[in-house]
Design an enzyme around this catalytic site. Structure first.
Site, PDB file in Angstrom:
ATOM      1  N   ARG A  56       0.749  -1.370  -0.093  1.00 17.20           N
ATOM      2  CA  ARG A  56       0.034  -0.011   0.124  1.00 17.20           C
ATOM      3  C   ARG A  56       0.620   1.196   0.066  1.00 17.20           C
ATOM      4  O   ARG A  56       1.890   1.259   0.343  1.00 17.20           O
ATOM      5  CB  ARG A  56      -0.840  -0.034   1.055  1.00 17.20           C
ATOM      6  CG  ARG A  56      -0.266  -0.087   2.666  1.00 17.20           C
ATOM      7  CD  ARG A  56      -1.362  -0.431   3.609  1.00 17.20           C
ATOM      8  NE  ARG A  56      -1.402  -1.630   4.422  1.00 17.20           N
ATOM      9  CZ  ARG A  56      -2.171  -2.167   5.182  1.00 17.20           C
ATOM     10  NH1 ARG A  56      -3.353  -1.717   4.820  1.00 17.20           N
ATOM     11  NH2 ARG A  56      -1.927  -3.273   5.730  1.00 17.20           N
ATOM     12  N   GLU A  67      -3.761   5.671   3.566  1.00 15.47           N
ATOM     13  CA  GLU A  67      -3.115   4.549   2.570  1.00 15.47           C
ATOM     14  C   GLU A  67      -4.343   4.551   1.488  1.00 15.47           C
ATOM     15  O   GLU A  67      -5.414   4.651   1.776  1.00 15.47           O
ATOM     16  CB  GLU A  67      -3.132   3.484   3.521  1.00 15.47           C
ATOM     17  CG  GLU A  67      -2.156   3.355   4.582  1.00 15.47           C
ATOM     18  CD  GLU A  67      -2.261   1.897   5.350  1.00 15.47           C
ATOM     19  OE1 GLU A  67      -1.040   1.646   5.874  1.00 15.47           O
ATOM     20  OE2 GLU A  67      -3.096   1.489   5.336  1.00 15.47           O
ATOM     21  N   THR A  95     -11.550   5.183  14.341  1.00 12.78           N
ATOM     22  CA  THR A  95     -10.013   4.979  14.198  1.00 12.78           C
ATOM     23  C   THR A  95      -9.800   4.783  12.592  1.00 12.78           C
ATOM     24  O   THR A  95      -8.680   5.294  12.009  1.00 12.78           O
ATOM     25  CB  THR A  95      -9.594   3.598  14.660  1.00 12.78           C
ATOM     26  OG1 THR A  95      -9.719   3.866  16.234  1.00 12.78           O
ATOM     27  CG2 THR A  95      -8.015   3.310  14.744  1.00 12.78           C
ATOM     28  N   ARG A 123     -15.067  -7.570   5.414  1.00 11.70           N
ATOM     29  CA  ARG A 123     -14.139  -8.274   4.535  1.00 11.70           C
ATOM     30  C   ARG A 123     -12.929  -8.717   5.498  1.00 11.70           C
ATOM     31  O   ARG A 123     -12.290  -9.854   5.302  1.00 11.70           O
ATOM     32  CB  ARG A 123     -13.847  -7.511   3.239  1.00 11.70           C
ATOM     33  CG  ARG A 123     -12.745  -6.374   3.489  1.00 11.70           C
ATOM     34  CD  ARG A 123     -11.437  -6.996   3.568  1.00 11.70           C
ATOM     35  NE  ARG A 123     -10.353  -5.947   3.402  1.00 11.70           N
ATOM     36  CZ  ARG A 123      -9.354  -5.762   4.141  1.00 11.70           C
ATOM     37  NH1 ARG A 123      -8.860  -6.272   5.441  1.00 11.70           N
ATOM     38  NH2 ARG A 123      -8.545  -4.579   3.699  1.00 11.70           N
ATOM     39  N   GLN A 151     -14.185  -4.028  15.523  1.00 11.36           N
ATOM     40  CA  GLN A 151     -14.088  -5.260  14.757  1.00 11.36           C
ATOM     41  C   GLN A 151     -14.575  -6.645  15.469  1.00 11.36           C
ATOM     42  O   GLN A 151     -14.745  -7.750  14.724  1.00 11.36           O
ATOM     43  CB  GLN A 151     -12.343  -5.484  14.277  1.00 11.36           C
ATOM     44  CG  GLN A 151     -12.034  -6.851  13.690  1.00 11.36           C
ATOM     45  CD  GLN A 151     -12.721  -6.991  12.064  1.00 11.36           C
ATOM     46  OE1 GLN A 151     -12.779  -7.839  11.401  1.00 11.36           O
ATOM     47  NE2 GLN A 151     -13.235  -5.761  11.666  1.00 11.36           N
ATOM     48  N   THR A 212      -6.337  -5.334  19.150  1.00 10.16           N
ATOM     49  CA  THR A 212      -6.281  -4.239  19.836  1.00 10.16           C
ATOM     50  C   THR A 212      -5.650  -3.119  18.650  1.00 10.16           C
ATOM     51  O   THR A 212      -5.072  -3.591  17.992  1.00 10.16           O
ATOM     52  CB  THR A 212      -5.579  -4.521  21.135  1.00 10.16           C
ATOM     53  OG1 THR A 212      -4.020  -5.139  20.510  1.00 10.16           O
ATOM     54  CG2 THR A 212      -6.046  -5.700  21.909  1.00 10.16           C
ATOM     55  N   GLY A 237      -1.813  -6.071  14.819  1.00 18.63           N
ATOM     56  CA  GLY A 237      -0.477  -5.640  14.479  1.00 18.63           C
ATOM     57  C   GLY A 237      -0.834  -5.336  12.825  1.00 18.63           C
ATOM     58  O   GLY A 237      -0.615  -6.399  12.069  1.00 18.63           O
ATOM     59  N   ASP A 238      -0.696  -4.161  12.285  1.00 16.89           N
ATOM     60  CA  ASP A 238      -0.942  -3.898  10.963  1.00 16.89           C
ATOM     61  C   ASP A 238      -0.288  -2.726  10.766  1.00 16.89           C
ATOM     62  O   ASP A 238      -0.622  -2.025   9.414  1.00 16.89           O
ATOM     63  CB  ASP A 238      -2.352  -4.056  10.640  1.00 16.89           C
ATOM     64  CG  ASP A 238      -3.228  -2.742  11.391  1.00 16.89           C
ATOM     65  OD1 ASP A 238      -2.653  -2.194  12.205  1.00 16.89           O
ATOM     66  OD2 ASP A 238      -4.423  -2.578  11.175  1.00 16.89           O
TER      67      ASP A 238
END
Lengths: 351, 351
Positions: A56, A67, A95, A123, A151, A212, A237-238
């Site tokens: 991205r 992004e 967020t 998705r 989520q 989280t 974690g992204d």
């Protein structure tokens, strides 16, 4: 107001608003739509090799990131705009917000514009559950859901709809988030257990989902908490500097990823050496590589979200709004009668 | 139709349709808007260094390209979606269509979505004329306009409004394109001369604008056609494999560019060695570098279009639609009362 000129059909782009997305979800049914989306994502993972793939394009600031996530299968081109601003929640904002576009590669003309804040939530959950179908231990019934934010309900229902999970064990450092999640899941048919520690949440769970949102290295699961035979679905974690799992867990797990060049920068494995072994999920789904190979193995989906999953979701929406009233048309493309006469079109509008 | 939920103001993104863009242009006046846009672009070139700059993100196919062009000044983030499909014209479609978005860097929330097919035509012409103000010979009165497609009238009027050009000499290999351009420019105050060859078009012209659209290397101007003291405004060479000028012209010219890493791949200078000397325009505009240094010099603007120019145009539209009816609001962002309760928002919409 001057008299409006009437654009031709080519100039009009179908637009799915937030309101219409929610109507579409209720028309299809949330669990059915999660199953459908998982099918679209699975189909695109099967033809992974023919996609244009690129990490991205991110614009970072002190407080967040914006992004663009483009991809193409040669016939359609899709991209998603998405922001990530963890501090937004404390200001009453999301967020993550997102919208997306699908276009025709042959003409370059957009064919769909849609909200994707809600669609991304769906998705992401559908992808997690589709992956768990391949990696989680057979007969899994219980998921620990650690992090009970936006989520969490979607993850829980996707695991129910797609993997047959019957119980979720909820934990969040903020009990109000857990209460919200539990209230939302009441009446869905899931057995919901409210837990007061991560240790309690993972008791008896075969699937451990972490989600989280702090933009910092954190350890939601420590090494000694994770026993043999579980599947870890690591969602939170992204982005660079944002992880949830102790490195020791990664060392003991077989790690599965979407697109290694992106995951090595953004995922849990950013903690590991550059040559840390990972398996690409699309190869598991086509059968080229093995997913779960034993009952004792710890499998770990290091989810960061990839453009192809958004592309699948855009395809789904395009296919399912045809002939419906879940969209309206936006006069977004200039379409002069003579393509070389853009100026003439502008001039004639003055009349 | 179910009852619609009412989104909050944060969820609504102002949208400028093609129709409203044309209304805005006629409200402001085309020449005034070209002057205004040139001012916005000039202001952003002056603060060039503080922008996030990246070459556009392109997805190529056999028949065209789809590009995303993002940039940010740290306060606002903007991007443009634009396609380039030269074969479209023969199918009754635009070669180029575009739309753009501006967002708030602090929250990541979009604040403007707008058509940019027309707006790109205006910003390209405004940028050319702003650059010619710095580089063209003093007292220039006449422009040769070679290539009389969709951009030609905008280029002509921008050079009139911003540089004081009084005459344009039109040439296109298709006489119908020239006739269209001449008809559109009738009554604008420009003296229009229809020419039957490029050689005739450049007679007596101090500014030579080339804007032809074939996706191939072509030579619209050959070396022996270009004499001393002119300014060349080369618009059409703007992607790999697409050029308009003989390499000999480049060797005799001082070449000015927007963003060298992009221009070396996409512009006329793709024909030249990698270390071919160029001057960055922003440095001319801040005064750090010299523009035109003599009456005999050939100056050449190797225009490919850069994201910052679109950012300037997006800023202009945002500033000028405030309090107007030149936009309507799109329900594009999900905005739950509790940001962690996206699921609850979706659930409540079922009622």
């Amino acid at each position: 107001m001057t008299q409006h000129t009437q654009p031709s059909a080519k100039a009009l782009v179908p637009f799915v608003s937030v309101d219409n997305m929610m109507r579409l979800i209720h028309h299809v049914g949330l669990e059915q739509m999660l199953r459908d989306l998982a099918g679209y994502v699975e189909d695109d993972f099967k033809r992974w090799e023919l996609f244009d793939k690129t990490p991205r394009v991110a614009s970072h600031s002190d407080v967040g990131v914006i992004e663009l996530m483009p991809t193409s299968d040669g016939e359609s081109y899709g991209f998603k705009y998405v922001n990530g601003h963890p501090k937004n929640t404390s200001e009453g904002l999301q967020t993550v917000t997102a919208f997306g576009l699908l276009a025709d590669v042959y003409t370059g003309y957009p064919v769909l514009l849609t909200e994707m804040t809600i669609l991304t939530a769906l998705r992401t959950a559908a992808t997690s559950a589709m992956v768990a179908k391949y990696l989680a231990p057979k007969g899994a019934t219980t998921m620990a859901m650690i992090g009970n934010g936006a989520q969490s309900e979607f993850q829980s229902l996707a695991m129910k709809a797609i993997c047959g999970i019957t119980s979720v064990r909820l934990y969040d450092k903020d009990p109000a988030a857990t209460a919200k999640c539990a209230a939302n899941l009441a009446g869905t048919g899931l057995n919901v257990v409210i837990c007061t520690s991560p240790e309690q949440a993972i008791e008896g769970a075969q699937i451990l989902t972490t989600c989280t949102a702090d933009k910092q290295s954190a350890t939601i699961l420590s090494d000694n908490m994770v026993g043999a035979g579980v599947h870890i679905n690591a969602i939170g974690g992204d982005c660079p500097g944002k992880t949830e799992l102790a490195a020791g867990i990664l060392s003991r797990s077989d790690v599965f990823v979407e697109f290694p060049p992106q995951t090595r920068v953004e995922g849990e494995i950013q903690q590991m050496p550059e040559d840390f072994p990972v398996t690409e999920l699309w190869q598991v789904i086509t059968g080229a590589k093995t997913g779960r190979s034993s009952a004792e193995q710890i499998t770990l989906f290091d989810s960061v979200g990839f453009a192809i999953e958004d592309f699948s979701a855009l395809r789904y929406v395009r296919d399912h709004i045809k002939g419906s009233d879940f969209f309206f048309e936006l006069d977004m493309l200039a379409d002069p009668d003579d393509p070389r006469d853009l100026f003439g079109m502008v001039q004639r509008a003055a009349r």
